[in-house]
Design an enzyme around this catalytic site. Structure first.
Site, PDB file in Angstrom:
ATOM      1  N   LYS A  54      34.106  14.171 -17.630  1.00 39.24           N
ATOM      2  CA  LYS A  54      34.590  14.300 -18.961  1.00 39.24           C
ATOM      3  C   LYS A  54      35.915  13.339 -19.042  1.00 39.24           C
ATOM      4  O   LYS A  54      36.727  13.517 -17.962  1.00 39.24           O
ATOM      5  CB  LYS A  54      35.055  15.822 -19.293  1.00 39.24           C
ATOM      6  CG  LYS A  54      35.571  16.094 -20.593  1.00 39.24           C
ATOM      7  CD  LYS A  54      34.923  15.647 -21.915  1.00 39.24           C
ATOM      8  CE  LYS A  54      35.414  15.763 -23.115  1.00 39.24           C
ATOM      9  NZ  LYS A  54      34.789  15.059 -24.348  1.00 39.24           N
ATOM     10  N   ASN A  78      29.343  14.853 -32.790  1.00 47.16           N
ATOM     11  CA  ASN A  78      30.203  15.651 -32.307  1.00 47.16           C
ATOM     12  C   ASN A  78      31.575  15.183 -32.456  1.00 47.16           C
ATOM     13  O   ASN A  78      32.232  13.872 -32.726  1.00 47.16           O
ATOM     14  CB  ASN A  78      30.187  15.607 -30.802  1.00 47.16           C
ATOM     15  CG  ASN A  78      30.776  14.650 -29.862  1.00 47.16           C
ATOM     16  OD1 ASN A  78      32.119  14.590 -29.374  1.00 47.16           O
ATOM     17  ND2 ASN A  78      30.169  13.407 -29.948  1.00 47.16           N
ATOM     18  N   ALA A  79      32.666  15.829 -32.467  1.00 48.25           N
ATOM     19  CA  ALA A  79      34.184  15.531 -32.572  1.00 48.25           C
ATOM     20  C   ALA A  79      34.852  16.823 -31.779  1.00 48.25           C
ATOM     21  O   ALA A  79      35.363  17.487 -32.230  1.00 48.25           O
ATOM     22  CB  ALA A  79      34.601  15.529 -33.975  1.00 48.25           C
ATOM     23  N   ASN A 136      37.980   4.887 -21.148  1.00 48.37           N
ATOM     24  CA  ASN A 136      37.511   5.130 -22.433  1.00 48.37           C
ATOM     25  C   ASN A 136      38.484   4.648 -23.528  1.00 48.37           C
ATOM     26  O   ASN A 136      39.549   5.509 -23.951  1.00 48.37           O
ATOM     27  CB  ASN A 136      37.341   6.637 -22.436  1.00 48.37           C
ATOM     28  CG  ASN A 136      37.001   7.145 -23.809  1.00 48.37           C
ATOM     29  OD1 ASN A 136      36.709   6.497 -24.766  1.00 48.37           O
ATOM     30  ND2 ASN A 136      36.739   8.463 -24.170  1.00 48.37           N
ATOM     31  N   CYS A 139      36.720   6.296 -28.004  1.00 45.92           N
ATOM     32  CA  CYS A 139      36.432   7.514 -28.587  1.00 45.92           C
ATOM     33  C   CYS A 139      36.598   7.443 -30.085  1.00 45.92           C
ATOM     34  O   CYS A 139      37.877   7.223 -30.348  1.00 45.92           O
ATOM     35  CB  CYS A 139      37.063   8.767 -27.762  1.00 45.92           C
ATOM     36  SG  CYS A 139      36.796  10.422 -28.445  1.00 45.92           S
ATOM     37  N   LYS A 174      34.642   1.168 -21.426  1.00 45.81           N
ATOM     38  CA  LYS A 174      33.307   1.738 -22.335  1.00 45.81           C
ATOM     39  C   LYS A 174      33.809   1.190 -23.457  1.00 45.81           C
ATOM     40  O   LYS A 174      34.828   1.646 -24.176  1.00 45.81           O
ATOM     41  CB  LYS A 174      33.482   3.382 -21.964  1.00 45.81           C
ATOM     42  CG  LYS A 174      32.327   3.821 -22.762  1.00 45.81           C
ATOM     43  CD  LYS A 174      31.984   5.181 -22.393  1.00 45.81           C
ATOM     44  CE  LYS A 174      30.860   5.800 -23.437  1.00 45.81           C
ATOM     45  NZ  LYS A 174      30.859   7.184 -22.804  1.00 45.81           N
ATOM     46  N   THR A 202      29.806   6.546 -28.795  1.00 52.78           N
ATOM     47  CA  THR A 202      29.095   6.967 -30.029  1.00 52.78           C
ATOM     48  C   THR A 202      29.439   6.128 -31.388  1.00 52.78           C
ATOM     49  O   THR A 202      30.624   5.540 -31.525  1.00 52.78           O
ATOM     50  CB  THR A 202      29.541   8.716 -30.400  1.00 52.78           C
ATOM     51  OG1 THR A 202      31.126   8.708 -30.378  1.00 52.78           O
ATOM     52  CG2 THR A 202      28.677   9.499 -29.421  1.00 52.78           C
ATOM     53  N   GLY A 253      21.137   7.335 -26.408  1.00 53.08           N
ATOM     54  CA  GLY A 253      19.732   7.867 -26.578  1.00 53.08           C
ATOM     55  C   GLY A 253      18.645   8.006 -25.843  1.00 53.08           C
ATOM     56  O   GLY A 253      17.487   8.106 -26.110  1.00 53.08           O
TER      57      GLY A 253
HETATM   58  C1  LIG Z   1      29.571  16.289 -26.696  1.00 53.36           C
HETATM   59  C2  LIG Z   1      29.855  14.876 -26.256  1.00 53.36           C
HETATM   60  C3  LIG Z   1      31.066  14.415 -25.760  1.00 53.36           C
HETATM   61  C4  LIG Z   1      31.271  13.298 -25.217  1.00 53.36           C
HETATM   62  N1  LIG Z   1      32.393  12.981 -24.436  1.00 53.36           N
HETATM   63  C5  LIG Z   1      32.773  11.892 -23.985  1.00 53.36           C
HETATM   64  C6  LIG Z   1      33.946  11.371 -23.312  1.00 53.36           C
HETATM   65  O1  LIG Z   1      34.864  12.411 -22.807  1.00 53.36           O
HETATM   66  N2  LIG Z   1      34.398  10.191 -22.870  1.00 53.36           N
HETATM   67  C7  LIG Z   1      33.397   9.144 -23.187  1.00 53.36           C
HETATM   68  O2  LIG Z   1      33.939   8.146 -22.950  1.00 53.36           O
HETATM   69  N3  LIG Z   1      32.303   9.328 -23.940  1.00 53.36           N
HETATM   70  C8  LIG Z   1      32.036  10.665 -24.278  1.00 53.36           C
HETATM   71  N4  LIG Z   1      30.681  10.889 -24.878  1.00 53.36           N
HETATM   72  C9  LIG Z   1      29.895   9.824 -25.368  1.00 53.36           C
HETATM   73  C10 LIG Z   1      28.914   9.739 -24.365  1.00 53.36           C
HETATM   74  O3  LIG Z   1      29.278   9.533 -23.124  1.00 53.36           O
HETATM   75  C11 LIG Z   1      27.832   8.535 -24.527  1.00 53.36           C
HETATM   76  O4  LIG Z   1      28.518   7.238 -24.713  1.00 53.36           O
HETATM   77  C12 LIG Z   1      27.335   8.587 -26.042  1.00 53.36           C
HETATM   78  O5  LIG Z   1      26.917  10.299 -26.399  1.00 53.36           O
HETATM   79  C13 LIG Z   1      25.864   7.797 -26.081  1.00 53.36           C
HETATM   80  O6  LIG Z   1      24.845   8.287 -25.031  1.00 53.36           O
HETATM   81  P1  LIG Z   1      23.797   9.596 -25.496  1.00 53.36           P
HETATM   82  O7  LIG Z   1      23.071   9.130 -26.808  1.00 53.36           O
HETATM   83  O8  LIG Z   1      22.779   9.472 -24.366  1.00 53.36           O
HETATM   84  O9  LIG Z   1      24.598  10.556 -25.704  1.00 53.36           O
HETATM   85  C14 LIG Z   1      30.634  12.023 -25.307  1.00 53.36           C
HETATM   86  C15 LIG Z   1      29.251  12.454 -26.082  1.00 53.36           C
HETATM   87  C16 LIG Z   1      28.954  13.593 -26.649  1.00 53.36           C
HETATM   88  C17 LIG Z   1      27.794  13.918 -27.348  1.00 53.36           C
END
Ligand SMILES: Cc1cc2nc3c(=O)[nH]c(=O)nc-3n(C[C@H](O)[C@H](O)[C@H](O)COP(=O)(O)O)c2cc1C
Length: 322
Positions: A54, A78-79, A136, A139, A174, A202, A253
């Protein structure tokens, strides 16, 4: 030993991210796998290519008040607001167990200022058991830092080059998909000394409750993830593959081996899985088995040979002739 198991065992799934070699390309994405230790009784951490922690700032953060997540068609919004224990507690409380479990640990580094990115990166570089730093700068859910850097070419370049000077670990910014030309950000990152780029974080999005006319999450807007974003993420990986030489860690995804292979063929050297882990915490072995079966079916000995192997020739011809 059957012929099939011999062939499977003979396959090379390893991939290289700068100086780092991963035993396979499957990585748990940041924010969707806790600090890794929470899953240690369910998933053999050492069987994954890597896990990404995280996001971590210098100090602990509470994040946004609930509600912080809502389900959407083929995805979620998410937020969370980067709730986290801070880098010091991570090093003291989580890293020793991750080390003991043989996990390859990539740490997601956050900052509200350039100095904070550098300081967090320094602390992690001095700690034993960190394999790489994922910066990161993408975000969408915080007011200061993060995406403000990642939405500016100068900001991206500044964070990467400052951290580059402070660490010998592989540096992996990222990238945000919330820009018009993501490839130019990959290029800026490469020129500033990045060893690889991760994409995508995201997509900024919004969900309302029409009865109350209120947003469904407290932050009003949030980040969309899950299968809904996958085709856009694949396109972005493909575009970045044309623009840079450094490896790409692709995500967005991925929920099956076929999805992971799509990213790899489009140009990702490794892939990260986020939202799908919430749906199926046992997804990891299914992804690896599916990739091995594909390699066997296609007579591939090395997964690395599949990276960026997309064939666009006939599609381009069709496009021109229609
Ligand atoms: C609940 C949640 C928390 C996330 N927290 C972080 C984070 O702390 N740092 C980060 O770089 N990305 C974070 N992400 C983004 C994911 O690492 C990823 O880039 C994004 O969800 C797309 O991949 P997915 O569709 O497989 O989830 C978070 C995503 C979700 C859903």
């Amino acid at each position: 030993m059957s012929f099939v198991s011999f062939v499977l065992n003979d396959m090379d799934l390893s991939v290289r991210i700068g100086s780092l070699t991963l035993k396979n390309p499957i990585i748990a994405a940041s924010g969707c796998f806790g600090y890794g230790v929470e899953y240690a009784d369910v998933v053999e951490l050492s069987s994954l290519g890597a896990i990404v922690s995280k996001g971590l700032f210098l100090r602990e953060r509470e994040g946004h008040p609930a509600p912080r997540i809502v389900e959407t068609p083929a995805g979620m919004l998410n937020a969370i607001g980067l709730q986290g224990i801070g880098v010091h507690r991570f090093v003291e409380e989580k890293l020793p167990e991750l080390r003991a479990r043989g996990a390859t640990v990539i740490v997601n580094v956050c900052g509200t200022t350039l100095d904070e990115y550098v300081e967090v990166s320094r602390i992690l570089s001095d700690a034993e058991g960190v394999a790489a730093l994922e910066l990161n700068i993408s975000c969408p859910n915080i007011k200061e830092g993060g995406i403000q850097f990642g939405c500016s070419l100068h900001g991206t370049s500044d964070v990467v080059s400052a951290v580059r000077k402070a660490t010998k670990l592989p540096v992996i910014p990222k990238l945000t998909p919330n820009v018009t030309d993501v490839a130019s950000f990959a290029r800026a990152a490469e020129e500033a000394g990045a060893d690889a780029v991760s994409l995508v974080n995201t997509f900024l999005a919004m969900v309302l409750d029409v009865e109350t006319r209120r947003p469904r999450i407290s932050n009003i807007v949030g980040g969309l993830s899950g299968p809904a974003i996958r085709p856009i993420a694949v396109r972005m990986v493909y575009e970045c593959r044309q623009a840079v030489k450094i490896p790409i860690l692709g995500m967005g995804g991925i929920a099956s081996a076929c999805d992971a292979l799509e990213f790899i063929i489009a140009g990702a050297t490794a892939v990260q899985i986020g939202t799908a882990n919430f749906v199926d915490p046992f997804i990891w072995s299914k992804l690896l088995d599916g990739i091995e079966q594909y390699m066997e079916r296609h007579g591939l000995a090395r997964l690395a040979d599949l990276v960026g192997s997309i064939d666009t020739s006939t599609r381009e011809k069709q496009w021109v002739s229609s």
